[in-house]
Design a protein around this motif. Structure first.
Motif, PDB file in Angstrom:
ATOM      1  N   LEU A 157      -4.540   0.208  -4.403  1.00  0.00           N
ATOM      2  CA  LEU A 157      -3.865   1.539  -5.045  1.00  0.00           C
ATOM      3  C   LEU A 157      -2.838   1.881  -4.178  1.00  0.00           C
ATOM      4  N   TYR A 158      -3.105   2.162  -2.840  1.00  0.00           N
ATOM      5  CA  TYR A 158      -2.308   2.371  -1.839  1.00  0.00           C
ATOM      6  C   TYR A 158      -1.028   1.716  -1.733  1.00  0.00           C
ATOM      7  N   ARG A 159      -1.170   0.425  -1.518  1.00  0.00           N
ATOM      8  CA  ARG A 159      -0.107  -0.459  -1.378  1.00  0.00           C
ATOM      9  C   ARG A 159       0.959  -0.635  -2.881  1.00  0.00           C
ATOM     10  N   PHE A 160      -0.113  -0.593  -3.854  1.00  0.00           N
ATOM     11  CA  PHE A 160       0.526  -0.783  -4.969  1.00  0.00           C
ATOM     12  C   PHE A 160       1.466   0.509  -5.205  1.00  0.00           C
ATOM     13  N   LEU A 161       1.024   1.763  -5.219  1.00  0.00           N
ATOM     14  CA  LEU A 161       1.376   3.017  -5.551  1.00  0.00           C
ATOM     15  C   LEU A 161       2.751   3.052  -4.652  1.00  0.00           C
ATOM     16  N   LEU A 162       2.959   2.603  -3.393  1.00  0.00           N
ATOM     17  CA  LEU A 162       3.865   2.904  -2.324  1.00  0.00           C
ATOM     18  C   LEU A 162       5.247   2.018  -3.095  1.00  0.00           C
ATOM     19  N   VAL A 163       4.802   0.867  -3.496  1.00  0.00           N
ATOM     20  CA  VAL A 163       5.833  -0.032  -4.091  1.00  0.00           C
ATOM     21  C   VAL A 163       6.437   0.860  -5.345  1.00  0.00           C
ATOM     22  N   LEU A 164       5.566   1.364  -6.309  1.00  0.00           N
ATOM     23  CA  LEU A 164       5.801   1.930  -7.280  1.00  0.00           C
ATOM     24  C   LEU A 164       6.704   3.147  -7.164  1.00  0.00           C
ATOM     25  N   SER A 165       6.414   4.003  -6.058  1.00  0.00           N
ATOM     26  CA  SER A 165       6.812   5.432  -6.103  1.00  0.00           C
ATOM     27  C   SER A 165       7.495   6.056  -4.664  1.00  0.00           C
ATOM     28  N   GLY A 166       7.310   5.323  -3.861  1.00  0.00           N
ATOM     29  CA  GLY A 166       7.535   5.401  -2.309  1.00  0.00           C
ATOM     30  C   GLY A 166       9.243   5.254  -1.882  1.00  0.00           C
ATOM     31  N   GLY A 167      10.023   5.228  -2.899  1.00  0.00           N
ATOM     32  CA  GLY A 167      11.472   5.055  -2.644  1.00  0.00           C
ATOM     33  C   GLY A 167      12.005   6.106  -1.874  1.00  0.00           C
ATOM     34  N   GLN A 179       7.663  -5.688   2.372  1.00  0.00           N
ATOM     35  CA  GLN A 179       7.805  -4.822   3.494  1.00  0.00           C
ATOM     36  C   GLN A 179       6.699  -3.864   3.871  1.00  0.00           C
ATOM     37  N   ILE A 180       5.501  -4.079   2.930  1.00  0.00           N
ATOM     38  CA  ILE A 180       4.453  -3.020   3.260  1.00  0.00           C
ATOM     39  C   ILE A 180       3.198  -3.652   3.868  1.00  0.00           C
ATOM     40  N   GLU A 181       2.523  -3.023   4.663  1.00  0.00           N
ATOM     41  CA  GLU A 181       1.279  -3.436   5.220  1.00  0.00           C
ATOM     42  C   GLU A 181       0.614  -2.188   5.289  1.00  0.00           C
ATOM     43  N   MET A 182      -0.971  -2.566   5.500  1.00  0.00           N
ATOM     44  CA  MET A 182      -1.898  -1.319   5.511  1.00  0.00           C
ATOM     45  C   MET A 182      -2.716  -1.572   6.537  1.00  0.00           C
ATOM     46  N   ASN A 183      -2.957  -0.331   7.438  1.00  0.00           N
ATOM     47  CA  ASN A 183      -3.532  -0.513   8.620  1.00  0.00           C
ATOM     48  C   ASN A 183      -4.568   0.370   8.772  1.00  0.00           C
ATOM     49  N   TYR A 184      -6.087  -0.098   8.740  1.00  0.00           N
ATOM     50  CA  TYR A 184      -6.964   0.808   8.814  1.00  0.00           C
ATOM     51  C   TYR A 184      -7.374   0.919  10.098  1.00  0.00           C
ATOM     52  N   TRP A 185      -7.439   1.967  10.952  1.00  0.00           N
ATOM     53  CA  TRP A 185      -7.573   2.119  12.367  1.00  0.00           C
ATOM     54  C   TRP A 185      -9.141   2.715  12.491  1.00  0.00           C
ATOM     55  N   PHE A 186     -10.142   2.130  13.130  1.00  0.00           N
ATOM     56  CA  PHE A 186     -11.437   2.686  13.319  1.00  0.00           C
ATOM     57  C   PHE A 186     -11.874   3.132  14.565  1.00  0.00           C
ATOM     58  N   THR A 187     -12.445   4.313  14.673  1.00  0.00           N
ATOM     59  CA  THR A 187     -12.730   4.854  16.040  1.00  0.00           C
ATOM     60  C   THR A 187     -13.963   3.898  16.512  1.00  0.00           C
ATOM     61  N   SER A 188     -14.673   3.287  15.722  1.00  0.00           N
ATOM     62  CA  SER A 188     -15.627   2.203  16.258  1.00  0.00           C
ATOM     63  C   SER A 188     -15.157   1.311  16.969  1.00  0.00           C
ATOM     64  N   GLN A 189     -14.150   0.792  16.774  1.00  0.00           N
ATOM     65  CA  GLN A 189     -13.112  -0.368  17.436  1.00  0.00           C
ATOM     66  C   GLN A 189     -11.764  -0.052  17.332  1.00  0.00           C
ATOM     67  N   PRO A 190     -11.542   0.792  18.203  1.00  0.00           N
ATOM     68  CA  PRO A 190      -9.970   1.175  18.304  1.00  0.00           C
ATOM     69  C   PRO A 190      -8.920   0.139  18.762  1.00  0.00           C
ATOM     70  N   GLU A 191      -9.430  -0.835  19.301  1.00  0.00           N
ATOM     71  CA  GLU A 191      -8.455  -2.029  19.880  1.00  0.00           C
ATOM     72  C   GLU A 191      -8.283  -3.059  18.754  1.00  0.00           C
ATOM     73  N   LEU A 192      -9.094  -2.858  17.764  1.00  0.00           N
ATOM     74  CA  LEU A 192      -8.919  -3.804  16.775  1.00  0.00           C
ATOM     75  C   LEU A 192      -8.767  -3.316  15.313  1.00  0.00           C
ATOM     76  N   PRO A 193      -7.496  -2.683  15.033  1.00  0.00           N
ATOM     77  CA  PRO A 193      -7.325  -2.230  13.628  1.00  0.00           C
ATOM     78  C   PRO A 193      -7.492  -3.393  12.473  1.00  0.00           C
ATOM     79  N   ILE A 194      -7.536  -3.178  11.358  1.00  0.00           N
ATOM     80  CA  ILE A 194      -7.437  -4.111  10.235  1.00  0.00           C
ATOM     81  C   ILE A 194      -6.191  -4.130   9.748  1.00  0.00           C
TER      82      ILE A 194
END
Ligand code: SF4
Length: 279
Positions: A157-167, A179-194
């Motif tokens: 939803l987050y990636r889809f909605l950014l294309v749809l309405s993030g202009g 143009q879009i990527e989603m980055n999950y940053w975890f306190t449990s592995q801060p050096e390895l975001p997804i």
């Protein structure tokens, strides 16, 4: 149509529907309050949620430009020692990722087949290279597998909605999925975001998926919101005893394995901030 008037679809309620249509029905249509615990250790669970919320606030203040020294004092004074340690990790690993125009705690919405989709973003970063990164800060104790995150409604939803309405976040220029990527940053592995890049192909799939999903939910009569056949979904559901699916609350230690949608409450959305395109 059994949905309440002006109902907004969010990642939380759509994920609830996919996990169990009956849970969606009880929570969002019947508004059934049920006095049960989600996990066995209610106090630790609540404290964990509050600690995560305070850490989110620190990051938010940092992104809005508050002085680092003041935030460091705040982190050091936090009643939970985890917060200071997370904060140090954040300062070590995150700033190089955060170059660009920052849209903090942004809410976007868009119409789809006559229904409204809404999402609240921790951060949308418009990078100097023209790309956009959606950041989501996670304080869960375990880092999930990338494949599971790709399947989650939040990611889709987050990636889809950014294309749809993030202009409007992009200088009033339309945004292409690539143009879009989603980055999950975890306190449990801060050096390895997804990091999850988006594609035009996935955008088409998401469009088909969300159109079908919201149409299906909106057309369903009350009695057709059936209980899930997957009993594992009931373990962390407050309606367990209501549904005769057990009375014991789930184990807090295993909670993160279920990736529940507890970090965004649709009731928290500030609708004055919503940047919307026409239906
Ligand atoms: S207890 Fe199970 S069947 Fe009942 S609402 Fe929750 S997830 Fe659905």
């Amino acid at each position: 149509m059994t949905l309440p008037e002006n109902f907004d679809f969010t990642q939380s309620n759509l994920q609830d529907y996919l996990d169990c249509p009956y849970r969606f029905y009880l929570r969002y249509i019947r508004h059934t309050q049920w006095p049960a615990l989600i996990v066995d250790d209610a106090l630790a669970f609540e404290q964990r949620g509050q600690t995560g919320a305070r850490f989110h606030r620190l990051i938010q203040q940092y992104l809005l430009g508050l002085p680092e020294e003041r935030l460091a004092d705040q982190a050091a004074a936090d009643p939970s020692p985890e917060v200071f340690s997370w904060w140090q990790d954040f300062l070590q690993y995150a700033p190089p990722l955060l170059e660009g125009a920052r849209h903090v705690e942004t809410v976007l919405s868009a119409g789809l087949n006559g229904h409204r989709l809404v999402a609240k973003y921790d951060l949308v970063l418009v990078r100097p290279d023209g790309g956009l990164t959606i950041f989501d800060w996670k304080t869960s104790q375990k880092r999930p597998k990338q494949e599971r995150l790709l399947e989650r409604v939040q990611t889709r939803l987050y990636r889809f909605l950014l294309v749809l309405s993030g202009g409007m976040l992009n200088g009033a220029e339309a945004i292409r999925p690539e143009q879009i990527e989603m980055n999950y940053w975890f306190t449990s592995q801060p050096e390895l975001p997804i990091n999850l890049p988006y594609t035009a192909d996935q955008y088409q799939k998401d469009q088909t998926f969300f159109k079908k999903l919201v149409d299906e939910i909106a057309a369903l009569p009350g009695e057709a919101f059936t209980r899930t056949g997957d009993l594992s979904k009931c373990r962390y559901c407050v309606y367990r005893s209501h549904c005769d699916r057990g009375v014991e609350a789930g184990d807090l230690e295993m909670f993160d394995d279920f990736l529940p949608e507890t970090e965004e409450n649709p009731d928290d959305l500030d609708f004055d901030q919503i940047e919307e395109i026409a239906f």
